[in-house]
Design a protein around this motif. Structure first.
Motif, short mmCIF file in Angstrom:
data_model
loop_
_atom_site.label_atom_id
_atom_site.label_comp_id
_atom_site.label_asym_id
_atom_site.label_seq_id
_atom_site.Cartn_x
_atom_site.Cartn_y
_atom_site.Cartn_z
N ASP A 184 8.89 134.13 80.25
CA ASP A 184 10.33 134.43 80.20
C ASP A 184 11.15 133.32 80.09
O ASP A 184 12.06 133.16 80.99
CB ASP A 184 10.65 135.23 81.78
CG ASP A 184 9.99 136.61 81.62
OD1 ASP A 184 9.91 137.15 80.46
OD2 ASP A 184 9.72 137.24 82.68
N LEU A 230 12.82 144.94 74.23
CA LEU A 230 13.85 143.87 74.48
C LEU A 230 14.65 143.50 73.68
O LEU A 230 14.52 143.93 72.40
CB LEU A 230 12.61 142.68 74.07
CG LEU A 230 12.81 141.30 74.63
CD1 LEU A 230 12.68 141.29 76.34
CD2 LEU A 230 11.78 140.48 74.31
N GLY A 273 7.60 134.85 75.86
CA GLY A 273 7.36 136.03 76.62
C GLY A 273 6.71 135.81 77.60
O GLY A 273 6.99 136.59 78.84
N ASP A 298 15.23 143.08 79.27
CA ASP A 298 13.71 143.81 79.22
C ASP A 298 14.24 145.24 79.84
O ASP A 298 14.10 145.41 80.77
CB ASP A 298 12.97 142.99 79.91
CG ASP A 298 11.38 143.75 79.57
OD1 ASP A 298 11.25 144.71 79.14
OD2 ASP A 298 10.49 143.06 80.35
N GLU A 311 8.59 142.98 70.60
CA GLU A 311 8.53 143.15 71.97
C GLU A 311 9.01 144.39 72.18
O GLU A 311 10.40 144.58 71.94
CB GLU A 311 9.18 142.07 72.78
CG GLU A 311 8.46 140.73 72.58
CD GLU A 311 7.01 140.50 73.07
OE1 GLU A 311 6.77 141.52 74.19
OE2 GLU A 311 6.06 139.71 72.82
#
Length: 535
Positions: A167, A445, A164, A459, A442
């Protein structure tokens, strides 16, 4: 194509996965398996030869002399081209003999000791081992995404790592599958030989066109066999009952899986053989078999809080809710088409969703049932023009529902107060959408997979429409630039036409009917309207 997705929670995966090593027992097992496969191949060859002889001896075909049909043509090819082939081989041999492999190399140096060679950077075996361990290391901050993929008739589960902070999404390792995968389910429960080891496990259960379930250890690299197989591996016995309900194992494609997080040794499966089965992971045996549906059972899901209650949906256009301890007391809800998936509302566990082949979502109250007959849906949402082939809800934020369809779109819905409205619709460029899964760790996500064989990470927290709808005042007052969809590292996008055709063939085979129409490439804008009928 991508047919199923599942996330692994952070911190569960082993930091340094183990390398698979063959044991003497497994070598013996491999030899027995190979012997069985060879014998089955010989049997098929004998049957084919028998059929060929019947065709060749057919009086109606005798005049065509099929056995020697191509002989004259082959001989002509040899007579015409034989001398050319010989000349070519001779010239190549002469050229190779006259060439010196060092003829174009100048200043060639030889080092007796590798330590002196400036081009050798790894000085000993220990350094190499350290590099290999670092390459496969998984950090506690990493998420893992399981991707069920089929490409060129080869199926596998790709174990991907999502970083994360940077990315970054890449394939860490994978497992080969015996057939096209239809469902995957992650579970942190040890099975097989490792069942007695302390702590939780890190496994994936895989359902395929083969009527058995394979459970693979995600913390083992290059594994050749699953740690546990649920169902029969006796192909001869299976041929005799193929497609017919059996009390101990499935006899047709397994279409849905659900792990019981409250009774952790239980795994439920739904199948094209019209049955739902309850598996005991401690024994590897079928503990219970249910035959309440009249057609293929597409989806199954355990209740989020009631350990013995489950939900099933099938191609008989019905959804069933029942207590697994009292399977004869079933409550039924009817829908307008074949059920693609069912899902409990985790934020209101007395309610559930049902998605259908015609693109509708129905929302029901399980308490509104009398004498086994469920009431009409609280609302019916016309979500897509084609089948709703993927559906998920946000694990922590109430009211966020995501749907994906063969029409190549993913839509985000606000379903708060039982008044659904579309927030965003977009084309994630994965072809027909077959899987959508929210990440458990997350916020906002979403993983998306489809017929083109591509995986995307969205995202959603950076989308302005989603921020303005579900964010608080602080979020709404601080706009951010929306991130582009993230794909797998090193993957190449393609038009996905062949995979779309394959996807349609899979659906048609499961349905038992003809091909569906090809998914359109229509893209709706973020402010597009959705039709919705409320009852």
């Amino acid at each position: 194509m991508i047919s199923a997705l599942a996330w692994v929670r952070k911190g569960v995966a082993a930091e340094k996965p183990l390398k698979y090593e063959m044991t003497e027992e497994e070598y013996t097992r491999l030899q027995k398996t190979a012997a069985t496969e060879i014998e089955e191949a010989k049997e098929e060859l004998r049957e084919k030869s028998k059929l060929d002889n019947e065709i060749l001896n057919d009086p109606a075909l005798k005049e065509f002399d099929l056995e020697n049909y191509d002989d004259d043509e082959d001989e002509a090819d040899v007579s015409v081209h034989g001398s050319d082939i010989g000349d070519t081989e001779e010239s190549e041999h002469d050229a190779a003999a006259g060439a010196n492999i060092f003829s174009n190399i100048k200043g060639l140096s030889y080092y007796k000791d590798g330590e002196e060679d400036p081009y050798i950077t790894a000085k000993d075996g220990e350094d190499i081992e350290d590099d290999e361990e670092a390459e496969v290391q998984i950090f506690s901050s990493d998420n893992m995404l399981l991707v069920a993929k089929t490409e060129d008739d080869i199926s596998n589960v790709e174990v991907c790592v999502y970083e994360g902070d940077s990315d970054n999404l890449f394939v860490h390792h994978d497992f080969m599958l015996p057939a096209f995968p239809l469902a995957v389910e992650w579970l942190d429960y040890r099975v097989g030989k490792k069942a007695e080891q302390p702590g939780g496990g890190n496994y994936v259960a895989v359902a395929t066109f083969e009527p058995r379930i394979e459970l693979w250890d995600l913390d083992t690299l290059d594994a050749m066999y699953p740690d546990l197989v649920l169902g029969t591996t006796d192909k001869k016995a299976l041929r005799k009952v193929r497609g017919k309900p059996h009390s101990e194992f499935h006899t047709d494609a397994i279409m849905g899986l659900s792990w019981n997080k409250n009774a952790r040794n239980l795994l439920a499966s739904s199948s094209a053989d019209k049955t739902v089965k309850l598996w005991d992971l401690n024994t590897g045996k079928c503990a219970q078999s249910y035959s309440h549906h009249k057609d293929k059972v597409q989806s199954v899901q355990w209740h989020p809080t009631e350990a013995s209650v489950m939900l099933t949906g099938g191609y008989d256009r019905r959804v069933a809710a029942f207590d697994s301890r009292a399977p004869n007391a079933v409550s039924w809800w009817s829908v307008d088409a074949d059920v693609e998936s069912v899902m409990w509302d985790i934020h209101s566990p007395s309610h559930f969703y049902s998605a259908t082949e015609t693109g509708t979502i129905c929302y029901f109250d399980i308490r509104a049932a009398e004498q086994g007959k469920g009431a009409s849906p609280i609302y019916t949402l016309a979500a897509h023009d084609e089948a709703v082939s993927a559906m998920d809800q946000h694990p922590t934020v109430s009211g966020i529902l995501v749907t994906g369809s063969a029409d190549e779109t993913v839509k985000v819905w606000d379903v708060r107060d039982n008044k659904p409205s579309m927030v965003v619709s977009r084309n994630p460029d994965v072809g027909g959408v077959f899987a959508t899964k929210f990440c458990p760790d997350e916020p906002m996500l979403l993983a998306i997979g489809g017929s083109s064989g591509e995986t995307r990470i969205w995202d959603m927290s950076t989308n302005p429409h989603i921020r303005s709808t579900f964010g608080d005042a602080t979020v709404q007052a601080n706009p951010v630039q929306e991130k582009p969809l993230l794909g797998l590292q090193g993957s190449e996008n393609n038009d996905g036409d062949d995979d779309d055709d394959n996807a349609e063939a899979v659906i048609a085979e499961l349905k038992g009917g003809g091909k569906k129409s090809k998914a359109s490439s229509k893209v709706l804008d973020d402010d597009g309207d959705a039709s919705m009928a409320s009852e």
